[in-house]
Design a protein around this motif. Structure first.
Motif, PDB file in Angstrom:
ATOM      1  N   LEU A 159      11.384  -0.847   0.575  1.00 16.66           N
ATOM      2  CA  LEU A 159      11.753  -0.073   1.113  1.00 16.66           C
ATOM      3  C   LEU A 159      10.100  -0.077   1.713  1.00 16.66           C
ATOM      4  O   LEU A 159      10.617   1.447   2.240  1.00 16.66           O
ATOM      5  CB  LEU A 159      12.548   0.710   0.193  1.00 16.66           C
ATOM      6  CG  LEU A 159      13.386   0.734  -1.053  1.00 16.66           C
ATOM      7  CD1 LEU A 159      13.976   1.802  -1.849  1.00 16.66           C
ATOM      8  CD2 LEU A 159      14.636   1.185   0.770  1.00 16.66           C
ATOM      9  N   CYS A 160       9.739  -1.030   1.623  1.00 18.88           N
ATOM     10  CA  CYS A 160       8.652  -0.295   2.322  1.00 18.88           C
ATOM     11  C   CYS A 160       8.431   0.412   3.947  1.00 18.88           C
ATOM     12  O   CYS A 160       8.910  -0.198   4.639  1.00 18.88           O
ATOM     13  CB  CYS A 160       7.267  -1.949   2.726  1.00 18.88           C
ATOM     14  SG  CYS A 160       5.948  -1.996   3.621  1.00 18.88           S
ATOM     15  N   ASN A 161       7.461   0.940   3.781  1.00 19.43           N
ATOM     16  CA  ASN A 161       7.820   1.379   5.418  1.00 19.43           C
ATOM     17  C   ASN A 161       7.278   0.297   6.436  1.00 19.43           C
ATOM     18  O   ASN A 161       7.611   0.676   7.504  1.00 19.43           O
ATOM     19  CB  ASN A 161       6.414   2.707   5.513  1.00 19.43           C
ATOM     20  CG  ASN A 161       6.490   3.485   4.492  1.00 19.43           C
ATOM     21  OD1 ASN A 161       7.580   4.348   4.494  1.00 19.43           O
ATOM     22  ND2 ASN A 161       5.064   4.291   4.078  1.00 19.43           N
ATOM     23  N   GLN A 210       1.044  -1.046   0.286  1.00 15.19           N
ATOM     24  CA  GLN A 210       0.460   0.079  -0.040  1.00 15.19           C
ATOM     25  C   GLN A 210       0.588   1.884  -0.002  1.00 15.19           C
ATOM     26  O   GLN A 210       0.306   2.272  -0.596  1.00 15.19           O
ATOM     27  CB  GLN A 210      -1.032   0.143   1.418  1.00 15.19           C
ATOM     28  CG  GLN A 210      -2.343  -0.863   1.410  1.00 15.19           C
ATOM     29  CD  GLN A 210      -3.224  -1.292   0.897  1.00 15.19           C
ATOM     30  OE1 GLN A 210      -3.157  -0.376  -0.141  1.00 15.19           O
ATOM     31  NE2 GLN A 210      -2.937  -2.398  -0.284  1.00 15.19           N
ATOM     32  N   CYS A 211       2.020   1.384   0.390  1.00 12.51           N
ATOM     33  CA  CYS A 211       2.759   2.559   0.454  1.00 12.51           C
ATOM     34  C   CYS A 211       3.492   3.042  -0.948  1.00 12.51           C
ATOM     35  O   CYS A 211       3.484   2.194  -1.358  1.00 12.51           O
ATOM     36  CB  CYS A 211       4.098   2.402   2.015  1.00 12.51           C
ATOM     37  SG  CYS A 211       5.272   1.250   1.181  1.00 12.51           S
ATOM     38  N   ARG A 212       4.045   4.462  -0.300  1.00  8.81           N
ATOM     39  CA  ARG A 212       4.582   4.319  -1.803  1.00  8.81           C
ATOM     40  C   ARG A 212       5.474   3.995  -2.370  1.00  8.81           C
ATOM     41  O   ARG A 212       5.173   3.839  -3.873  1.00  8.81           O
ATOM     42  CB  ARG A 212       4.331   6.426  -1.793  1.00  8.81           C
ATOM     43  CG  ARG A 212       5.997   6.572  -0.861  1.00  8.81           C
ATOM     44  CD  ARG A 212       6.540   7.946  -0.885  1.00  8.81           C
ATOM     45  NE  ARG A 212       7.555   8.157  -1.739  1.00  8.81           N
ATOM     46  CZ  ARG A 212       8.076   9.096  -2.003  1.00  8.81           C
ATOM     47  NH1 ARG A 212       8.201   9.893  -0.907  1.00  8.81           N
ATOM     48  NH2 ARG A 212       8.831   9.638  -3.124  1.00  8.81           N
ATOM     49  N   PHE A 213       6.398   3.223  -1.454  1.00  4.36           N
ATOM     50  CA  PHE A 213       7.838   2.160  -1.345  1.00  4.36           C
ATOM     51  C   PHE A 213       7.394   1.153  -2.291  1.00  4.36           C
ATOM     52  O   PHE A 213       7.394   0.629  -4.348  1.00  4.36           O
ATOM     53  CB  PHE A 213       9.016   2.006  -0.996  1.00  4.36           C
ATOM     54  CG  PHE A 213       8.991   3.804  -0.128  1.00  4.36           C
ATOM     55  CD1 PHE A 213      10.255   4.158  -1.608  1.00  4.36           C
ATOM     56  CD2 PHE A 213       8.736   4.540   0.516  1.00  4.36           C
ATOM     57  CE1 PHE A 213      10.667   5.762  -0.785  1.00  4.36           C
ATOM     58  CE2 PHE A 213       9.195   5.568   1.468  1.00  4.36           C
ATOM     59  CZ  PHE A 213       9.860   6.065   0.393  1.00  4.36           C
ATOM     60  N   CYS A 214       6.128   0.477  -1.728  1.00  2.00           N
ATOM     61  CA  CYS A 214       5.616  -0.506  -2.491  1.00  2.00           C
ATOM     62  C   CYS A 214       4.613  -0.412  -3.941  1.00  2.00           C
ATOM     63  O   CYS A 214       4.835  -0.803  -4.881  1.00  2.00           O
ATOM     64  CB  CYS A 214       4.321  -1.611  -1.366  1.00  2.00           C
ATOM     65  SG  CYS A 214       4.583  -2.394   0.113  1.00  2.00           S
ATOM     66  N   LYS A 215       3.860   0.704  -3.718  1.00  2.00           N
ATOM     67  CA  LYS A 215       2.888   1.296  -5.196  1.00  2.00           C
ATOM     68  C   LYS A 215       3.841   1.207  -6.471  1.00  2.00           C
ATOM     69  O   LYS A 215       4.248   1.563  -7.330  1.00  2.00           O
ATOM     70  CB  LYS A 215       1.914   1.932  -4.802  1.00  2.00           C
ATOM     71  CG  LYS A 215       1.326   1.433  -3.921  1.00  2.00           C
ATOM     72  CD  LYS A 215       0.177   2.846  -4.080  1.00  2.00           C
ATOM     73  CE  LYS A 215      -1.337   2.054  -3.623  1.00  2.00           C
ATOM     74  NZ  LYS A 215      -1.930   3.634  -3.062  1.00  2.00           N
TER      75      LYS A 215
HETATM   76 ZN   LIG Z   1       5.174  -0.751   2.027  1.00  2.00          ZN
END
Ligand SMILES: [Zn+2]
Ligand SMILES: NC(=O)c1ccc[n+]([C@@H]2O[C@H](COP(=O)([O-])OP(=O)(O)OC[C@H]3O[C@@H](n4cnc5c(N)ncnc54)[C@H](O)[C@@H]3O)[C@@H](O)[C@H]2O)c1
Ligand SMILES: [Zn+2]
Length: 363
Positions: free
Chosen positions: A103-105, A92-97
């Motif tokens: 680098l996921c939060n 869901q986070c900007r890095f995953c997307k």
């Molecule tokens: Zn993430």
């Protein structure tokens, strides 16, 4: 009750004892741990190279069988073979997307969400990197567990979760080594050997392995090193440049030790436009000092990489296929297996550099 190796005090032996696991929450998975590799990052947590709360169960390179799942879990089911992902991905986070799930939060501080799953004597025990694999059973978040081919032996699969994905990904996905590239790898432990074999698979023409231990250098040749150098030699960067085309310098130097002196030698040994790739973790107080002018005028790149800069869910099946096609060396990584009772011996053997990988194997 499962038995675990618990760190109560830094730099002291882990205590083997029975622990309690709380019931799994809706997004959690209970796993019977079958094997867990011993990584230098476990030793660094024990040594206080970097901060880690106590009491804690170390071990983050784990594989096992799912025993129970929370009500909201759909990715895995009881009976599945799984590898723990110490670098979780929320999706869901900007890095995953943006296709950078490593680098996921959630991966910033996985231990903070794994403080209350295990306890002993009324005291809660943290799980290192959200895994706590030096325990016969563990609770993992469902975004930190990867289902794998059941044909895969679990004492081999465990290594995919850290040493292999980190090293393989460092060369293939972070650096993106190309055919004909000239590379050097400082440190030939679990991580370095996998950088070496990944560089070989990518078609690098020069792969120089550097270590302080002759047996490790011998092993590095089996993994694909074309040349070896002792890390305690003088003017290492000059020796390295001397091995490259036109003595121009390397395309990539990988630090798989975690040492600022090595990073400096790597920086000096790369060519114009070359990359210094930092994989090892130096002491949290260490600072790296490099010539800024050289970086600018010679366009030298300094790149960090975590979890091989890759998507664990996509890369583990890729690694398993390579192993099954006999292209990825995995059996050769395991120097010795240990029962959980001998986890302190395994840590001592890592400290003394005796093992490519030691693996804790549980019944
Ligand atoms: Zn993430
Ligand atoms: N970036 C990541 O995602 C990631 C993941 C896992 C591990 N790590 C880090 O990678 C590093 C390596 O981990 P590992 O499990 O392979 O460790 P390891 O202890 O198995 O291997 C380290 C190797 O470096 C060699 N070495 C030590 N000092 C040296 C020197 N001065 N010159 C040359 N060689 C030297 C040792 O002989 C050993 O063979 C650690 O710092 C670890 O914390 C990073
Ligand atoms: Zn690790």
């Amino acid at each position: 009750m499962p038995r675990a190796a618990v760190v109560y005090q830094k730099d002291q032996p882990m205590k083997i004892e029975e622990v309690s696991l709380r019931p799994v929450a809706e997004h959690e998975v209970l796993v019977r741990v079958k094997a867990c590799g011993v990584c230098h990052s476990d030793l660094s947590a024990l040594n206080e190279f970097f901060a880690c709360p106590t009491p804690v169960i170390l071990g983050h390179e784990a594989a096992g069988i799912v025993e129970q799942v929370g009500s909201a879990v759909s990715r895995v089911a009881p009976g599945d073979s799984v590898v723990a992902a110490w670098s979780p991905a929320c999706g869901q986070c900007r890095f995953c997307k943006r296709g950078r799930p490593h680098l996921c939060n959630l991966a910033d501080d996985p231990i903070s969400r794994a403080m209350d799953r295990v306890s002993a004597g009324g005291q809660t025990i943290a799980q290192f990197l959200g895994v706590g694999g030096f325990c016969e059973q563990t609770i993992l978040a469902d975004n930190a567990v990867v289902k794998i081919d059941p044909a895969m032996p679990l004492d081999r699969a465990a290594l995919l979760g850290c040493a292999v994905i980190t090293g393989y990904g460092a060369a293939r996905y972070a650096a993106q080594v190309q055919e004909g590239d000239e590379v050097a790898v400082f440190g030939c432990g679990g991580i370095g050997l996998n950088i070496i074999q990944s560089a070989r698979l990518q078609g690098a023409s020069l792969i120089v392995a550097i270590d302080l231990d002759d047996a490790k250098l011998e092993l590095a040749r089996r993994f694909g090193a074309t040349h070896t150098l002792r890390g305690d030699g003088a003017d290492l960067h000059k020796a390295l440049r001397g091995l490259t085309r036109e003595r121009a310098g390397l395309d990539f130097a990988f630090d798989a030790v975690g040492n600022v002196e090595i990073a400096r030698a790597g920086f000096l040994s790369i060519a114009k436009g070359g990359e210094l790739v930092l994989v090892g973790l130096a002491h949290m107080k260490d600072k790296l000092s490099l010539s800024q002018i050289a970086a600018v005028t010679q366009e030298k790149v300094i790149r960090g990489t975590t979890n091989g800069s890759t998507d664990t869910w996509k890369t583990l099946p890729e690694l398993i296929r390579l192993y099954q096609d006999r292209k990825l060396m995995l059996d050769e990584l395991v120097t010795r297996t240990y029962p959980l009772d001998e986890v302190n011996q395994a840590m001592d053997d890592l400290r003394s550099g005796r093992n490519a990988r030691g693996v804790i194997v549980m019944e």
